[in-house]
Design an enzyme around this catalytic site. Structure first.
Site, PDB file in Angstrom:
ATOM      1  N   CYS A 115       0.841  -1.204   0.000  1.00  0.00           N
ATOM      2  CA  CYS A 115       0.000   0.000   0.000  1.00  0.00           C
ATOM      3  C   CYS A 115       0.880   1.259   0.000  1.00  0.00           C
ATOM      4  O   CYS A 115       1.620   1.472  -0.954  1.00  0.00           O
ATOM      5  CB  CYS A 115      -0.997  -0.035   1.154  1.00  0.00           C
ATOM      6  SG  CYS A 115      -2.370   1.147   0.944  1.00  0.00           S
TER       7      CYS A 115
ATOM      8  N   HIS B 175      -3.667  -4.719  -0.788  1.00  0.00           N
ATOM      9  CA  HIS B 175      -3.328  -5.398   0.457  1.00  0.00           C
ATOM     10  C   HIS B 175      -3.429  -6.904   0.269  1.00  0.00           C
ATOM     11  O   HIS B 175      -4.525  -7.463   0.315  1.00  0.00           O
ATOM     12  CB  HIS B 175      -4.292  -4.968   1.570  1.00  0.00           C
ATOM     13  CG  HIS B 175      -4.082  -3.582   2.064  1.00  0.00           C
ATOM     14  ND1 HIS B 175      -3.223  -3.283   3.096  1.00  0.00           N
ATOM     15  CD2 HIS B 175      -4.616  -2.408   1.645  1.00  0.00           C
ATOM     16  CE1 HIS B 175      -3.241  -1.977   3.314  1.00  0.00           C
ATOM     17  NE2 HIS B 175      -4.068  -1.424   2.444  1.00  0.00           N
TER      18      HIS B 175
ATOM     19  N   GLU C 227      -2.678  -9.155   2.355  1.00  0.00           N
ATOM     20  CA  GLU C 227      -3.142  -9.766   3.610  1.00  0.00           C
ATOM     21  C   GLU C 227      -4.646  -9.668   3.778  1.00  0.00           C
ATOM     22  O   GLU C 227      -5.232 -10.341   4.636  1.00  0.00           O
ATOM     23  CB  GLU C 227      -2.433  -9.123   4.809  1.00  0.00           C
ATOM     24  CG  GLU C 227      -2.914  -7.749   5.213  1.00  0.00           C
ATOM     25  CD  GLU C 227      -2.366  -6.604   4.378  1.00  0.00           C
ATOM     26  OE1 GLU C 227      -2.541  -5.435   4.780  1.00  0.00           O
ATOM     27  OE2 GLU C 227      -1.751  -6.868   3.320  1.00  0.00           O
TER      28      GLU C 227
END
Length: 212
Positions: free
Chosen positions: A83, A193, A195
């Site tokens: 990011c 992202h 994750e």
């Protein structure tokens, strides 16, 4: 076989624990720290980032992180930005008319996404992976989770000079084309992202871990 040792850089950025858990899930031994030696010695370094470009650069600079990142890259030791941790690797960011210098690892300027689309760009989107991408191996057609209002919308390197060693650039689109990821030797980064990107994101992190 020993697990690869990964440091998630702890410099005050929010939501780092989800990145720690995701990396552990795909097989890494993860430490959240700002200790200089651990940052330099780890098999892989992850630089997260949430918020404004200038604020993230200021926080990183306050703990000497740009020097650590530069030393790792110069030594061929892997770094993954996520990011705003992706954005600060470019030359500069311009938010609300205020410019801030980035690390300058890659040419380019982080600017606002077009105002004729909904911003922030929040949610799932497709990407157009670079040819022979390591990060996107096996997940070329998947969607990934984005949360951002700014992005690099032009790539400054001449990709035709040496196609074999040129950085691999992955694009996405929201009102305009923007850079979704870059892979450049030991240095890689994603605007989205991983994750938060479900199974596809886990596979991307696994691909990175296995490349360490």
């Amino acid at each position: 076989m020993a697990k690869p040792e990964v440091v998630v850089l702890d410099y005050g950025s929010g939501n780092v624990h989800s990145a720690v858990r995701a990396l552990e899930r795909v097989g890494a031994q993860v430490t959240l720290t700002r200790d200089t030696q651990q940052v330099l010695d780890a098999d892989g370094l992850v630089v997260p980032g949430v918020g404004a470009f200038a604020a993230v650069m200021e926080a990183l600079t306050s703990i000497d992180a740009p020097r650590w990142i530069g030393r790792r890259v110069a030594g061929g030791r892997p770094v993954l930005g996520i990011c705003v941790g992706h954005q600060i690797l470019f030359e500069r960011g311009v938010e609300h008319g205020i410019a801030a210098e980035g690390m300058g690892e890659w040419p380019g300027e982080v600017t606002a996404l077009p105002q004729d689309v909904v911003v922030p760009h929040m949610g799932w989107n497709t990407v157009r992976p670079a040819r022979d991408s390591v990060l996107f191996d096996g997940i070329e057609d998947e969607r990934f989770y984005f949360v951002h209002s700014y992005a690099v919308q032009e790539w400054g390197f001449d990709q035709t000079v040496d196609a074999m060693s040129a950085p691999k650039v992955t694009w996405s689109h929201h009102g305009a084309d923007f850079i979704a990821a870059v892979e450049n030797g030991p240095l890689a980064a994603t605007q989205f992202h991983p994750e938060k990107s479900g199974d596809a994101g886990m596979q991307l992190l696994k691909n990175w871990i296995e490349s360490l």
